[in-house]
Design a protein around this motif. Structure first.
Motif, PDB file in Angstrom:
ATOM      1  N   ALA A  33       0.816  -1.212   0.000  1.00  0.00           N
ATOM      2  CA  ALA A  33       0.000   0.000   0.000  1.00  0.00           C
ATOM      3  C   ALA A  33       0.850   1.264   0.000  1.00  0.00           C
ATOM      4  O   ALA A  33       0.373   2.330   0.332  1.00  0.00           O
ATOM      5  CB  ALA A  33      -0.931  -0.008   1.205  1.00  0.00           C
ATOM      6  N   ALA A  34       2.117   1.146  -0.378  1.00  0.00           N
ATOM      7  CA  ALA A  34       3.008   2.310  -0.352  1.00  0.00           C
ATOM      8  C   ALA A  34       2.593   3.340  -1.402  1.00  0.00           C
ATOM      9  O   ALA A  34       2.197   2.997  -2.510  1.00  0.00           O
ATOM     10  CB  ALA A  34       4.435   1.868  -0.599  1.00  0.00           C
ATOM     11  N   ILE A  35       2.696   4.596  -1.033  1.00  0.00           N
ATOM     12  CA  ILE A  35       2.415   5.692  -1.956  1.00  0.00           C
ATOM     13  C   ILE A  35       3.740   6.108  -2.589  1.00  0.00           C
ATOM     14  O   ILE A  35       4.736   6.271  -1.882  1.00  0.00           O
ATOM     15  CB  ILE A  35       1.772   6.879  -1.222  1.00  0.00           C
ATOM     16  CG1 ILE A  35       0.429   6.458  -0.657  1.00  0.00           C
ATOM     17  CG2 ILE A  35       1.621   8.078  -2.131  1.00  0.00           C
ATOM     18  CD1 ILE A  35      -0.237   7.505   0.207  1.00  0.00           C
ATOM     19  N   PRO A  36       3.782   6.276  -3.910  1.00  0.00           N
ATOM     20  CA  PRO A  36       5.029   6.689  -4.550  1.00  0.00           C
ATOM     21  C   PRO A  36       5.545   8.004  -3.951  1.00  0.00           C
ATOM     22  O   PRO A  36       4.772   8.857  -3.541  1.00  0.00           O
ATOM     23  CB  PRO A  36       4.648   6.878  -6.015  1.00  0.00           C
ATOM     24  CG  PRO A  36       3.369   6.138  -6.184  1.00  0.00           C
ATOM     25  CD  PRO A  36       2.699   6.103  -4.859  1.00  0.00           C
ATOM     26  N   SER A  37       6.859   8.145  -3.908  1.00  0.00           N
ATOM     27  CA  SER A  37       7.451   9.315  -3.265  1.00  0.00           C
ATOM     28  C   SER A  37       7.072  10.622  -3.954  1.00  0.00           C
ATOM     29  O   SER A  37       6.963  11.656  -3.311  1.00  0.00           O
ATOM     30  CB  SER A  37       8.970   9.171  -3.220  1.00  0.00           C
ATOM     31  OG  SER A  37       9.483   9.045  -4.532  1.00  0.00           O
ATOM     32  N   ASP A  38       6.864  10.581  -5.264  1.00  0.00           N
ATOM     33  CA  ASP A  38       6.505  11.818  -5.955  1.00  0.00           C
ATOM     34  C   ASP A  38       5.002  12.088  -5.903  1.00  0.00           C
ATOM     35  O   ASP A  38       4.550  13.177  -6.203  1.00  0.00           O
ATOM     36  CB  ASP A  38       6.990  11.803  -7.397  1.00  0.00           C
ATOM     37  CG  ASP A  38       6.444  10.636  -8.207  1.00  0.00           C
ATOM     38  OD1 ASP A  38       5.643   9.848  -7.676  1.00  0.00           O
ATOM     39  OD2 ASP A  38       6.829  10.527  -9.382  1.00  0.00           O
ATOM     40  N   GLY A  39       4.197  11.084  -5.491  1.00  0.00           N
ATOM     41  CA  GLY A  39       2.759  11.273  -5.340  1.00  0.00           C
ATOM     42  C   GLY A  39       2.005  11.439  -6.648  1.00  0.00           C
ATOM     43  O   GLY A  39       0.840  11.782  -6.649  1.00  0.00           O
ATOM     44  N   ALA A  54      -5.403   9.824  -8.085  1.00  0.00           N
ATOM     45  CA  ALA A  54      -4.778  11.142  -8.156  1.00  0.00           C
ATOM     46  C   ALA A  54      -3.716  11.347  -7.084  1.00  0.00           C
ATOM     47  O   ALA A  54      -2.842  12.203  -7.230  1.00  0.00           O
ATOM     48  CB  ALA A  54      -5.845  12.232  -8.051  1.00  0.00           C
ATOM     49  N   LEU A  55      -3.771  10.565  -6.010  1.00  0.00           N
ATOM     50  CA  LEU A  55      -2.780  10.685  -4.942  1.00  0.00           C
ATOM     51  C   LEU A  55      -1.618   9.717  -5.111  1.00  0.00           C
ATOM     52  O   LEU A  55      -0.734   9.647  -4.272  1.00  0.00           O
ATOM     53  CB  LEU A  55      -3.440  10.463  -3.576  1.00  0.00           C
ATOM     54  CG  LEU A  55      -4.533  11.456  -3.204  1.00  0.00           C
ATOM     55  CD1 LEU A  55      -5.168  11.069  -1.876  1.00  0.00           C
ATOM     56  CD2 LEU A  55      -3.975  12.859  -3.145  1.00  0.00           C
ATOM     57  N   GLY A  56      -1.645   8.927  -6.187  1.00  0.00           N
ATOM     58  CA  GLY A  56      -0.572   7.984  -6.458  1.00  0.00           C
ATOM     59  C   GLY A  56      -0.748   6.632  -5.792  1.00  0.00           C
ATOM     60  O   GLY A  56       0.169   5.828  -5.788  1.00  0.00           O
ATOM     61  N   ARG A  57      -1.928   6.354  -5.223  1.00  0.00           N
ATOM     62  CA  ARG A  57      -2.171   5.067  -4.572  1.00  0.00           C
ATOM     63  C   ARG A  57      -2.615   4.033  -5.593  1.00  0.00           C
ATOM     64  O   ARG A  57      -3.386   4.336  -6.490  1.00  0.00           O
ATOM     65  CB  ARG A  57      -3.228   5.215  -3.488  1.00  0.00           C
ATOM     66  CG  ARG A  57      -2.812   6.174  -2.387  1.00  0.00           C
ATOM     67  CD  ARG A  57      -3.917   6.402  -1.410  1.00  0.00           C
ATOM     68  NE  ARG A  57      -5.057   7.031  -2.100  1.00  0.00           N
ATOM     69  CZ  ARG A  57      -6.132   7.492  -1.479  1.00  0.00           C
ATOM     70  NH1 ARG A  57      -6.234   7.381  -0.178  1.00  0.00           N
ATOM     71  NH2 ARG A  57      -7.099   8.053  -2.162  1.00  0.00           N
ATOM     72  N   ASP A  58      -2.138   2.810  -5.444  1.00  0.00           N
ATOM     73  CA  ASP A  58      -2.480   1.715  -6.345  1.00  0.00           C
ATOM     74  C   ASP A  58      -3.963   1.381  -6.209  1.00  0.00           C
ATOM     75  O   ASP A  58      -4.451   1.095  -5.112  1.00  0.00           O
ATOM     76  CB  ASP A  58      -1.627   0.496  -6.006  1.00  0.00           C
ATOM     77  CG  ASP A  58      -1.859  -0.676  -6.933  1.00  0.00           C
ATOM     78  OD1 ASP A  58      -2.163  -0.443  -8.120  1.00  0.00           O
ATOM     79  OD2 ASP A  58      -1.729  -1.816  -6.480  1.00  0.00           O
TER      80      ASP A  58
END
Length: 77
Positions: A33-39, A54-58
């Protein structure tokens, strides 16, 4: 009267119930469930089969975790 058709339908119905429940139970245990560092959102592919929001969540992780919380809610009722 043949019972082969009704047995096949019952097996198909059980499969339609078991597969989503199994995915909801096992999915959150095997997804990250990690969010990418750049979002930034990513398109489908590249480790995100359904893409990202839109927040970069899978999105696949969100769907599986939502299914797990729905099952937990129904289990409490």
């Amino acid at each position: 009267m043949s019972t082969g058709g009704s047995t096949r339908r019952a097996a198909g119905g059980a499969l339609l119930l078991v597969v989503p429940v199994a995915a909801a139970v096992v999915g959150p245990l095997v997804t990250d469930a990690a969010i990418p560092s750049d979002g930034m959102p990513y398109a489908a592919g590249g480790g995100h089969p359904l893409g990202t929001d839109a927040l970069g969540r899978d999105v696949l992780t969100l769907v599986l975790r939502g299914g797990a919380s729905a099952l937990a809610w129904h289990a409490q009722r």
